[in-house]
Design an enzyme around this catalytic site. Structure first.
Site, short mmCIF file in Angstrom:
data_model
loop_
_atom_site.label_atom_id
_atom_site.label_comp_id
_atom_site.label_asym_id
_atom_site.label_seq_id
_atom_site.Cartn_x
_atom_site.Cartn_y
_atom_site.Cartn_z
N GLU A 253 -114.12 74.16 83.29
CA GLU A 253 -112.85 73.92 83.99
C GLU A 253 -112.04 72.86 83.22
OE1 GLU A 253 -112.88 73.56 88.32
OE2 GLU A 253 -111.62 71.77 88.09
N THR B 2 -106.94 74.23 86.33
CA THR B 2 -106.56 73.73 87.65
C THR B 2 -105.06 73.83 87.87
OG1 THR B 2 -106.26 71.45 86.99
CG2 THR B 2 -108.48 72.09 87.68
N TYR B 3 -104.67 73.66 89.12
CA TYR B 3 -103.28 73.85 89.52
C TYR B 3 -102.88 72.69 90.41
CZ TYR B 3 -99.28 76.46 91.34
OH TYR B 3 -98.03 76.90 91.68
N ARG C 116 -106.75 76.38 99.18
CA ARG C 116 -105.72 75.84 100.06
C ARG C 116 -104.99 74.69 99.37
NH1 ARG C 116 -107.04 71.96 105.05
NH2 ARG C 116 -107.39 70.60 103.26
N GLY C 117 -105.77 73.81 98.70
CA GLY C 117 -105.20 72.57 98.16
C GLY C 117 -105.29 71.49 99.21
N HIS D 140 -116.85 70.29 103.44
CA HIS D 140 -115.51 69.86 103.06
C HIS D 140 -115.12 68.61 103.86
CE1 HIS D 140 -111.02 70.00 103.03
NE2 HIS D 140 -111.26 70.23 101.75
N GLN E 158 -117.92 72.48 94.76
CA GLN E 158 -117.52 71.11 94.45
C GLN E 158 -118.68 70.44 93.72
OE1 GLN E 158 -115.01 68.62 97.15
NE2 GLN E 158 -117.02 67.83 97.67
N GLN F 99 -115.05 56.40 86.65
CA GLN F 99 -114.81 57.83 86.87
C GLN F 99 -115.59 58.31 88.10
OE1 GLN F 99 -117.55 60.16 85.03
NE2 GLN F 99 -116.25 61.89 84.48
N LYS G 70 -112.72 67.17 77.98
CA LYS G 70 -113.45 66.57 76.85
C LYS G 70 -114.68 67.43 76.56
CE LYS G 70 -111.28 62.46 76.57
NZ LYS G 70 -109.92 62.83 76.23
P1 FAD Z 1 -110.07 76.07 102.81
O1 FAD Z 1 -111.13 77.05 102.48
O2 FAD Z 1 -108.83 76.58 103.45
O3 FAD Z 1 -110.72 74.94 103.73
C1 FAD Z 1 -109.99 73.74 103.97
C2 FAD Z 1 -110.47 73.09 105.27
O4 FAD Z 1 -110.03 73.87 106.38
C3 FAD Z 1 -111.99 73.03 105.42
O5 FAD Z 1 -112.31 71.83 106.05
C4 FAD Z 1 -112.34 74.24 106.28
O6 FAD Z 1 -113.52 74.02 107.02
C5 FAD Z 1 -111.12 74.34 107.18
N1 FAD Z 1 -110.75 75.72 107.54
C6 FAD Z 1 -110.74 76.80 106.74
N2 FAD Z 1 -110.30 77.89 107.43
C7 FAD Z 1 -110.01 77.47 108.68
C8 FAD Z 1 -109.51 78.11 109.87
N3 FAD Z 1 -109.22 79.43 109.89
N4 FAD Z 1 -109.34 77.36 110.99
C9 FAD Z 1 -109.64 76.03 110.98
N5 FAD Z 1 -110.12 75.38 109.90
C10 FAD Z 1 -110.29 76.08 108.77
N6 FAD Z 1 -107.27 71.37 94.36
C11 FAD Z 1 -106.08 71.49 93.70
O7 FAD Z 1 -105.07 70.97 94.17
N7 FAD Z 1 -106.00 72.18 92.52
C12 FAD Z 1 -107.07 72.78 91.95
O8 FAD Z 1 -106.96 73.40 90.89
C13 FAD Z 1 -108.34 72.68 92.62
N8 FAD Z 1 -109.45 73.29 92.12
C14 FAD Z 1 -110.63 73.23 92.81
C15 FAD Z 1 -111.75 73.88 92.29
C16 FAD Z 1 -112.98 73.85 92.97
C17 FAD Z 1 -114.18 74.60 92.40
C18 FAD Z 1 -113.10 73.12 94.19
C19 FAD Z 1 -114.41 73.03 94.91
C20 FAD Z 1 -111.97 72.46 94.71
C21 FAD Z 1 -110.74 72.51 94.04
N9 FAD Z 1 -109.59 71.87 94.54
C22 FAD Z 1 -108.39 71.96 93.87
C23 FAD Z 1 -109.66 71.07 95.78
C24 FAD Z 1 -109.27 71.88 97.04
O9 FAD Z 1 -107.93 72.32 96.94
C25 FAD Z 1 -109.44 70.98 98.26
O10 FAD Z 1 -110.79 70.68 98.46
C26 FAD Z 1 -108.77 71.45 99.54
O11 FAD Z 1 -108.75 70.36 100.46
C27 FAD Z 1 -109.49 72.62 100.24
O12 FAD Z 1 -109.27 73.79 99.59
P2 FAD Z 1 -110.10 75.11 100.02
O13 FAD Z 1 -109.56 76.21 99.23
O14 FAD Z 1 -111.54 74.83 99.99
O15 FAD Z 1 -109.59 75.23 101.55
#
Ligand code: FAD
Length: 286
Positions: free
Chosen positions: A18, A52-53, A111-112, A151, A178, A214, A274
């Site tokens: 990544e 990443t985004y 979701r972000g 999460h 994560q 870090q 890196k």
């Molecule tokens: P979701 O799957 O939507 O979950 C978010 C929260 O909502 C969780 O607590 C879940 O339990 C809850 N939830 C989900 N669905 C529902 C529902 N229907 N009703 C009620 N609650 C619900 N962030 C960035 O900004 N850019 C990136 O490029 C990026 N890359 C990542 C790569 C990886 C491998 C990982 C693990 C994380 C990354 N993140 C990134 C961080 C991520 O965007 C955050 O952790 C964000 O807060 C959650 O995203 P998610 O897609 O897991 O969300």
């Protein structure tokens, strides 16, 4: 190649890296440096490099440039990340069309983080909404995020797993996790997912530690347990940069060895742009 093919056809653990778009978009040298680092790591034949985004969408153009160069210059399959929390349906539609026109086959749907000012777009509330939309509107293969230690915003671990299962039911092909420093959390997470009939590959996200600062930054951003032995060692040697990097490599090598023994289908490295630590780890492992 799409994610389904990558993980089903490989007869060895799938390697993925990544990277993030360098922050200073005016400084072209940082972008060139990123490709120098990636060319070092290319010798291990990664199947995938993900980019990443920014949740605000600020770096969309740089992301697209990096994705294209990964595909055309490095000859490696790229996977853009995409977050839906701060954007609307029309932007998402355009973005999906753009990447499909570039020949991209995979996307990590997220979701972000909810912006600190609380202002976000309500078109897509959760990653599951995005997965559903992407599966309806494109032929992209979709990856999603998973959290071995739950999460940070989740109401409970059970609900977090339930929503992860929903993302899979809607069509996700792979889960990237994560970062974590205690493999027991990952192994127990996989076990819980399998009991819920989540049967797609779950790929551990590995962060080789390079400094105490870090580690503090990373753990402040997500809910991660850091074993006392790791904290104590890093605290003790916090002023010795070389030792920290060496120890980080040793620690992550051990983590990866155990994970490979446990039967993971791949390793996903958070490179932080890196090559040094990942290069050392892979030369230890392979
Ligand atoms: P979701 O799957 O939507 O979950 C978010 C929260 O909502 C969780 O607590 C879940 O339990 C809850 N939830 C989900 N669905 C529902 C529902 N229907 N009703 C009620 N609650 C619900 N962030 C960035 O900004 N850019 C990136 O490029 C990026 N890359 C990542 C790569 C990886 C491998 C990982 C693990 C994380 C990354 N993140 C990134 C961080 C991520 O965007 C955050 O952790 C964000 O807060 C959650 O995203 P998610 O897609 O897991 O969300």
């Amino acid at each position: 190649m799409n994610l389904r093919e990558i993980y089903s056809k490989s007869n060895r653990p799938v390697l993925s890296y990544e990277v993030f778009p360098p922050k200073d978009d005016i400084d072209a040298s940082k972008l060139e440096q990123l490709f120098i680092e990636l060319s070092v790591l290319k010798k291990y034949n990664p199947s995938l490099i993900s980019v990443t985004y920014g949740a605000g969408g600020s770096n969309q153009n740089e992301s697209l440039e990096i994705i294209t160069r990964i595909k055309d210059e490095l000859g490696v399959t790229p996977m853009p990340h995409f977050t839906c929390v701060s954007t609307n349906e029309s932007n998402i539609k355009t973005y999906l069309k753009t990447i499909e026109q570039l020949g991209i086959e995979n996307i990590l749907a997220l979701r972000g983080d909810i912006p600190a000012d609380g202002r976000f777009c309500h078109d897509f509330k959760y990653a599951s909404d995005l997965v559903k939309y992407i599966k309806n509107k494109s032929s992209l293969s979709v990856a999603v995020a998973g959290y071995p230690e739950c999460h940070k915003d989740a109401a409970s671990f059970e609900s977090d797993l339930r929503y992860l299962k929903e993302k899979v039911a809607l069509g996700a092909d792979v889960i990237y996790t994560q970062l974590f420093f205690d493999n027991n959390h990952f192994i127990s997470f996989v076990d819980k997912c399998r009991k819920l009939n989540v049967n797609i590959p779950i790929i551990p996200g590995i962060l080789p530690v390079t400094s105490y600062k870090q580690l503090e930054k990373m753990t402040s951003m997500c809910k991660v347990d850091v074993p006392v032995s790791l904290v104590e060692t890093l605290e003790k040697h916090s002023s010795d940069k070389d030792y920290m990097k060496k120890y980080g490599v040793e620690y992550a090598t051990c983590q990866c060895q155990q994970l490979l023994e446990s039967g993971v289908k791949g390793l996903h490295f958070y490179t932080l742009n890196k090559s040094f630590s990942v290069n050392e780890i892979l030369s230890n492992l392979l």
